[in-house]
Design a protein around this motif. Structure first.
Motif, PDB file in Angstrom:
ATOM      1  N   LYS A   1     -12.850   7.425 -50.464  1.00 13.06           N
ATOM      2  CA  LYS A   1     -11.389   6.755 -50.260  1.00 13.06           C
ATOM      3  C   LYS A   1     -10.999   7.260 -48.945  1.00 13.06           C
ATOM      4  N   VAL A   2     -11.285   8.552 -48.533  1.00 10.84           N
ATOM      5  CA  VAL A   2     -10.840   8.807 -46.890  1.00 10.84           C
ATOM      6  C   VAL A   2     -11.570   8.023 -46.154  1.00 10.84           C
ATOM      7  N   ILE A   3     -12.774   7.913 -46.210  1.00  9.54           N
ATOM      8  CA  ILE A   3     -14.013   7.147 -45.372  1.00  9.54           C
ATOM      9  C   ILE A   3     -13.137   5.905 -45.223  1.00  9.54           C
ATOM     10  N   ARG A   4     -12.985   4.953 -46.170  1.00  7.84           N
ATOM     11  CA  ARG A   4     -12.419   3.737 -46.322  1.00  7.84           C
ATOM     12  C   ARG A   4     -11.067   3.475 -45.587  1.00  7.84           C
ATOM     13  N   THR A   5     -10.205   4.734 -45.697  1.00  4.77           N
ATOM     14  CA  THR A   5      -9.078   4.672 -44.866  1.00  4.77           C
ATOM     15  C   THR A   5      -9.244   4.832 -43.484  1.00  4.77           C
ATOM     16  N   PHE A   6     -10.034   5.392 -42.978  1.00  3.04           N
ATOM     17  CA  PHE A   6     -10.476   5.555 -41.453  1.00  3.04           C
ATOM     18  C   PHE A   6     -11.133   4.180 -41.090  1.00  3.04           C
ATOM     19  N   ALA A   7     -12.139   3.871 -41.923  1.00  5.85           N
ATOM     20  CA  ALA A   7     -12.549   2.696 -41.637  1.00  5.85           C
ATOM     21  C   ALA A   7     -11.728   1.366 -41.288  1.00  5.85           C
ATOM     22  N   ALA A   8     -10.427   1.325 -42.095  1.00  5.28           N
ATOM     23  CA  ALA A   8      -9.661   0.387 -42.240  1.00  5.28           C
ATOM     24  C   ALA A   8      -8.810  -0.088 -40.740  1.00  5.28           C
ATOM     25  N   ASP A   9      -8.555   1.268 -40.338  1.00  4.27           N
ATOM     26  CA  ASP A   9      -7.779   1.114 -39.182  1.00  4.27           C
ATOM     27  C   ASP A   9      -8.441   1.878 -37.867  1.00  4.27           C
TER      28      ASP A   9
ATOM     29  N   HIS B   1     -19.745   2.024 -36.019  1.00  2.00           N
ATOM     30  CA  HIS B   1     -19.894   0.591 -35.316  1.00  2.00           C
ATOM     31  C   HIS B   1     -19.456  -0.564 -36.430  1.00  2.00           C
ATOM     32  N   GLY B   2     -18.887   0.074 -37.513  1.00  2.00           N
ATOM     33  CA  GLY B   2     -18.684  -0.763 -38.548  1.00  2.00           C
ATOM     34  C   GLY B   2     -19.881  -1.659 -39.079  1.00  2.00           C
TER      35      GLY B   2
ATOM     36  N   ILE C   1     -26.624  12.912 -56.232  1.00  2.00           N
ATOM     37  CA  ILE C   1     -25.971  11.544 -56.269  1.00  2.00           C
ATOM     38  C   ILE C   1     -25.763  10.912 -54.805  1.00  2.00           C
ATOM     39  N   VAL C   2     -25.980   9.742 -54.520  1.00  3.67           N
ATOM     40  CA  VAL C   2     -25.665   9.116 -53.243  1.00  3.67           C
ATOM     41  C   VAL C   2     -24.784   7.749 -53.600  1.00  3.67           C
ATOM     42  N   LEU C   3     -23.599   7.839 -52.955  1.00  4.01           N
ATOM     43  CA  LEU C   3     -22.539   6.710 -53.160  1.00  4.01           C
ATOM     44  C   LEU C   3     -22.619   5.870 -51.918  1.00  4.01           C
ATOM     45  N   GLU C   4     -23.165   4.754 -51.877  1.00  5.44           N
ATOM     46  CA  GLU C   4     -22.947   3.703 -50.868  1.00  5.44           C
ATOM     47  C   GLU C   4     -21.708   3.033 -50.736  1.00  5.44           C
ATOM     48  N   ILE C   5     -21.025   3.171 -49.677  1.00  2.55           N
ATOM     49  CA  ILE C   5     -19.674   2.955 -49.780  1.00  2.55           C
ATOM     50  C   ILE C   5     -19.430   1.393 -49.685  1.00  2.55           C
ATOM     51  N   SER C   6     -20.122   0.871 -49.089  1.00  2.53           N
ATOM     52  CA  SER C   6     -19.586  -0.589 -48.743  1.00  2.53           C
ATOM     53  C   SER C   6     -19.659  -1.416 -50.024  1.00  2.53           C
ATOM     54  N   ARG C   7     -20.969  -1.191 -50.774  1.00  2.00           N
ATOM     55  CA  ARG C   7     -20.974  -1.993 -52.055  1.00  2.00           C
ATOM     56  C   ARG C   7     -20.605  -1.109 -53.316  1.00  2.00           C
ATOM     57  N   ASN C   8     -20.068   0.158 -53.066  1.00  2.00           N
ATOM     58  CA  ASN C   8     -19.932   0.932 -54.226  1.00  2.00           C
ATOM     59  C   ASN C   8     -20.987   1.057 -55.081  1.00  2.00           C
ATOM     60  N   GLU C   9     -22.089   1.227 -54.572  1.00  2.00           N
ATOM     61  CA  GLU C   9     -23.464   1.712 -55.497  1.00  2.00           C
ATOM     62  C   GLU C   9     -23.396   3.012 -55.622  1.00  2.00           C
ATOM     63  N   LEU C  10     -23.350   3.741 -56.986  1.00  2.00           N
ATOM     64  CA  LEU C  10     -23.535   4.883 -57.131  1.00  2.00           C
ATOM     65  C   LEU C  10     -24.940   5.182 -57.690  1.00  2.00           C
ATOM     66  N   PHE C  11     -25.837   5.896 -56.970  1.00  2.00           N
ATOM     67  CA  PHE C  11     -27.032   6.140 -57.388  1.00  2.00           C
ATOM     68  C   PHE C  11     -27.022   7.751 -57.926  1.00  2.00           C
ATOM     69  N   TRP C  12     -27.504   7.958 -58.835  1.00  2.00           N
ATOM     70  CA  TRP C  12     -27.601   9.267 -59.442  1.00  2.00           C
ATOM     71  C   TRP C  12     -28.778   9.932 -60.352  1.00  2.00           C
TER      72      TRP C  12
ATOM     73  N   VAL D   1     -20.508  12.731 -34.472  1.00  2.00           N
ATOM     74  CA  VAL D   1     -19.531  13.209 -35.545  1.00  2.00           C
ATOM     75  C   VAL D   1     -18.332  12.580 -35.558  1.00  2.00           C
ATOM     76  N   THR D   2     -17.689  11.984 -36.511  1.00  2.00           N
ATOM     77  CA  THR D   2     -16.268  11.229 -36.331  1.00  2.00           C
ATOM     78  C   THR D   2     -15.504  12.407 -37.238  1.00  2.00           C
ATOM     79  N   SER D   3     -14.220  12.145 -37.099  1.00  2.00           N
ATOM     80  CA  SER D   3     -13.171  12.670 -37.647  1.00  2.00           C
ATOM     81  C   SER D   3     -13.204  12.304 -38.994  1.00  2.00           C
ATOM     82  N   ALA D   4     -13.823  11.025 -39.415  1.00  2.00           N
ATOM     83  CA  ALA D   4     -14.235  10.810 -40.899  1.00  2.00           C
ATOM     84  C   ALA D   4     -15.057  11.641 -41.603  1.00  2.00           C
TER      85      ALA D   4
END
Length: 268
Positions: free
Chosen positions: A18-26, A94-95, A115-126, A40-43
């Motif tokens: 959720k935090v990462i998506r907030t940073f990415a959005a703006d 780079h988006g 667990i690995v959560l791929e954020i763009s497709r919301n794929e949760l591997f575990w 490294v990014t602030s995200a």
């Protein structure tokens, strides 16, 4: 067993996402260079802080190995959470997709939860040791394709060992002629999960750190795959060199790598 640990890891990864998506959005993140082509990014920092706080609250006696916080040169005894708040930071900056949250629990040198959560497709591997590997609720199994010419291979490019480029390019040339193709998504944890899901038959890379591989390696093993270093041994978590896949393609990749790299380059 390890149900609480799994649920906590998933919970923490989703909150970090959720935090990462907030940073990415703006695009409200700063970028700092840790080294050549290593950023490294602030995200990253914000998401790692959330993950650490959530896990520490539930398991205050556990140890942590997190990309932006601390490093070990060997894995300590006991319970150790190995965390990458954003695997694929360059992609993220780079988006470009994919990028992932990766969280693993190792105990006395052995992976227990990953667990690995791929954020763009919301794929949760575990995966949990001895309980199989999953994408959400779908059980995973590595590909059973043993023919290298019909196999898709994923990899990552060396980003700071440019003395290895010539050999690496020779290896790529060889593999392009002997396989169905080469892919380079840019996030090792995702590559490894694609091996577990049977999307690609094999993966290899040089220059990885424990937080890149600690979670997804368990997912591959629980999906019936194998993980090794470039010599076919077990020194891959801190050894920087990893091969993963089904048994046949892993062996094929090991042979191809050893045909190109010298014995010192396989271990130094």
């Amino acid at each position: 067993m390890y149900k609480k640990e799994l649920n906590t890891a998933i919970w923490a990864a989703n909150e970090a996402a959720k935090v990462i998506r907030t940073f990415a959005a703006d695009e409200s993140f700063k970028i700092e260079m840790k080294g050549k082509n290593d950023l490294v990014t602030s995200a990253d920092l914000a998401s790692e802080k959330i993950i650490l706080e959530m896990i520490q609250k539930e398991f205050p006696g556990d140890q942590f190995l997190a990309e932006e916080s601390n490093e070990y040169t060997t894995l300590p005894n006991g319970r150790v959470w190995i965390i990458d708040p954003i695997d694929g930071t360059t992609n993220f900056s780079h988006g470009f997709f994919p990028y992932c949250v990766s969280i693993a629990l190792w105990e006395d040198g052995s992976p227990k939860v990953g667990i690995v959560l791929e954020i763009s497709r919301n794929e949760l591997f575990w995966a949990v040791e001895g309980e199989g590997a999953y994408l959400l609720d779908e059980k995973l199994q590595v590909s059973d394709e043993s023919d290298s010419s019909k196999s898709l291979i994923s990899t990552g490019f060396p980003y700071n060992r440019f003395d290895l480029i010539d050999n690496f390019l020779v290896l790529l040339k060889n593999l392009m002629q002997k396989t169905h193709g080469i892919r380079r998504p840019g996030a090792a944890s995702y590559d490894l999960c694609c091996v577990a899901a049977g999307r690609v038959e094999g993966f290899f890379e040089y220059g990885l750190s424990p937080w890149d591989t600690a979670a997804a390696s368990l997912i591959i093993k629980e999906a019936g795959g194998v993980v090794s270093d470039w010599n076919g041994g077990v020194d891959w978590l801190f050894g920087k060199r990893i091969i993963a896949g089904n048994k046949a393609i892993s062996s094929f990749l090991k042979d191809e790598i050893q045909d190109v790299f010298t014995s010192s380059e396989l271990t130094e």
